[in-house]
Design a protein around this motif. Sequence first.
Motif, PDB file in Angstrom:
ATOM      1  N   THR A   4       0.828  -1.202   0.000  1.00 51.92           N
ATOM      2  CA  THR A   4       0.000   0.000   0.000  1.00 51.92           C
ATOM      3  C   THR A   4       0.862   1.252   0.000  1.00 51.92           C
ATOM      4  O   THR A   4       0.573   2.219  -0.718  1.00 51.92           O
ATOM      5  CB  THR A   4      -0.950  -0.010   1.213  1.00 51.92           C
ATOM      6  N   ILE A   5       1.933   1.261   0.773  1.00 56.09           N
ATOM      7  CA  ILE A   5       2.805   2.437   0.853  1.00 56.09           C
ATOM      8  C   ILE A   5       3.531   2.670  -0.467  1.00 56.09           C
ATOM      9  O   ILE A   5       3.590   3.801  -0.962  1.00 56.09           O
ATOM     10  CB  ILE A   5       3.799   2.293   2.021  1.00 56.09           C
ATOM     11  N   THR A   6       4.068   1.595  -1.061  1.00 51.68           N
ATOM     12  CA  THR A   6       4.761   1.779  -2.332  1.00 51.68           C
ATOM     13  C   THR A   6       3.798   2.192  -3.431  1.00 51.68           C
ATOM     14  O   THR A   6       4.139   3.000  -4.303  1.00 51.68           O
ATOM     15  CB  THR A   6       5.523   0.507  -2.758  1.00 51.68           C
ATOM     16  N   PHE A   7       2.577   1.681  -3.375  1.00 53.16           N
ATOM     17  CA  PHE A   7       1.554   2.103  -4.327  1.00 53.16           C
ATOM     18  C   PHE A   7       1.266   3.593  -4.163  1.00 53.16           C
ATOM     19  O   PHE A   7       1.133   4.320  -5.144  1.00 53.16           O
ATOM     20  CB  PHE A   7       0.270   1.284  -4.117  1.00 53.16           C
ATOM     21  N   ASN A  40      -7.249   7.563  -3.055  1.00 54.23           N
ATOM     22  CA  ASN A  40      -7.152   6.274  -3.744  1.00 54.23           C
ATOM     23  C   ASN A  40      -6.466   5.215  -2.900  1.00 54.23           C
ATOM     24  O   ASN A  40      -6.813   4.033  -2.985  1.00 54.23           O
ATOM     25  CB  ASN A  40      -6.405   6.434  -5.065  1.00 54.23           C
ATOM     26  N   THR A  41      -5.497   5.599  -2.099  1.00 53.71           N
ATOM     27  CA  THR A  41      -4.797   4.641  -1.248  1.00 53.71           C
ATOM     28  C   THR A  41      -5.746   4.050  -0.212  1.00 53.71           C
ATOM     29  O   THR A  41      -5.748   2.843   0.032  1.00 53.71           O
ATOM     30  CB  THR A  41      -3.590   5.302  -0.566  1.00 53.71           C
ATOM     31  N   VAL A  42      -6.579   4.889   0.372  1.00 45.67           N
ATOM     32  CA  VAL A  42      -7.560   4.404   1.346  1.00 45.67           C
ATOM     33  C   VAL A  42      -8.562   3.479   0.656  1.00 45.67           C
ATOM     34  O   VAL A  42      -8.879   2.395   1.161  1.00 45.67           O
ATOM     35  CB  VAL A  42      -8.277   5.585   2.043  1.00 45.67           C
ATOM     36  N   PHE A  46      -9.242  -0.759   1.363  1.00 44.07           N
ATOM     37  CA  PHE A  46     -10.522  -1.414   1.612  1.00 44.07           C
ATOM     38  C   PHE A  46     -10.909  -2.346   0.459  1.00 44.07           C
ATOM     39  O   PHE A  46     -11.526  -3.383   0.676  1.00 44.07           O
ATOM     40  CB  PHE A  46     -11.613  -0.385   1.899  1.00 44.07           C
ATOM     41  N   HIS A  47     -10.539  -1.997  -0.744  1.00 43.24           N
ATOM     42  CA  HIS A  47     -10.770  -2.857  -1.905  1.00 43.24           C
ATOM     43  C   HIS A  47     -10.075  -4.202  -1.694  1.00 43.24           C
ATOM     44  O   HIS A  47     -10.664  -5.267  -1.940  1.00 43.24           O
ATOM     45  CB  HIS A  47     -10.238  -2.157  -3.153  1.00 43.24           C
ATOM     46  N   GLU A  48      -8.834  -4.171  -1.231  1.00 41.87           N
ATOM     47  CA  GLU A  48      -8.088  -5.394  -0.957  1.00 41.87           C
ATOM     48  C   GLU A  48      -8.771  -6.227   0.136  1.00 41.87           C
ATOM     49  O   GLU A  48      -8.849  -7.443   0.042  1.00 41.87           O
ATOM     50  CB  GLU A  48      -6.648  -5.067  -0.542  1.00 41.87           C
ATOM     51  N   LYS A  49      -9.255  -5.561   1.182  1.00 40.83           N
ATOM     52  CA  LYS A  49      -9.930  -6.272   2.267  1.00 40.83           C
ATOM     53  C   LYS A  49     -11.191  -6.969   1.752  1.00 40.83           C
ATOM     54  O   LYS A  49     -11.470  -8.110   2.123  1.00 40.83           O
ATOM     55  CB  LYS A  49     -10.275  -5.316   3.413  1.00 40.83           C
ATOM     56  N   VAL A  50     -11.953  -6.285   0.919  1.00 39.33           N
ATOM     57  CA  VAL A  50     -13.175  -6.872   0.365  1.00 39.33           C
ATOM     58  C   VAL A  50     -12.828  -8.080  -0.497  1.00 39.33           C
ATOM     59  O   VAL A  50     -13.470  -9.134  -0.385  1.00 39.33           O
ATOM     60  CB  VAL A  50     -13.982  -5.832  -0.441  1.00 39.33           C
ATOM     61  N   TRP A  51     -11.810  -7.962  -1.344  1.00 39.21           N
ATOM     62  CA  TRP A  51     -11.429  -9.076  -2.203  1.00 39.21           C
ATOM     63  C   TRP A  51     -10.943 -10.264  -1.393  1.00 39.21           C
ATOM     64  O   TRP A  51     -11.207 -11.416  -1.755  1.00 39.21           O
ATOM     65  CB  TRP A  51     -10.376  -8.650  -3.220  1.00 39.21           C
ATOM     66  N   LYS A  52     -10.239 -10.011  -0.317  1.00 32.37           N
ATOM     67  CA  LYS A  52      -9.797 -11.120   0.534  1.00 32.37           C
ATOM     68  C   LYS A  52     -10.995 -11.851   1.124  1.00 32.37           C
ATOM     69  O   LYS A  52     -11.005 -13.075   1.215  1.00 32.37           O
ATOM     70  CB  LYS A  52      -8.879 -10.616   1.645  1.00 32.37           C
ATOM     71  N   ARG A  53     -12.014 -11.108   1.521  1.00 36.44           N
ATOM     72  CA  ARG A  53     -13.227 -11.740   2.059  1.00 36.44           C
ATOM     73  C   ARG A  53     -13.941 -12.552   0.976  1.00 36.44           C
ATOM     74  O   ARG A  53     -14.442 -13.646   1.245  1.00 36.44           O
ATOM     75  CB  ARG A  53     -14.177 -10.692   2.634  1.00 36.44           C
TER      76      ARG A  53
END
Length: 69
Positions: A4-7, A40-42, A46-53
């Motif tokens: 996330t930080i590098t992005f 966009n980083t935030v 959350f996009h990543e969290k949703v996809w993991k679920r």
Amino acid sequence: MKKTITFAILHFCVAFTVTYLLTGSIVIGGAIALLEPAVNTVVFYFHEKVWKRIEQAKAEDTLQQFSAA
């Protein structure tokens, strides 16, 4: 979190460059480059969290299908 930080850093650079090239203003380029990637980083986090679920739910469904057979 490192991803996330590098992005965010990469996104900051792209946002600044594009805005600066379009406006010729360092101030506007800097403002947009700070605001847009921060938002966009935030959203990305959350996009990543949703996809993991979603992936976890699919894995659980697959496991239930195999155990029911």
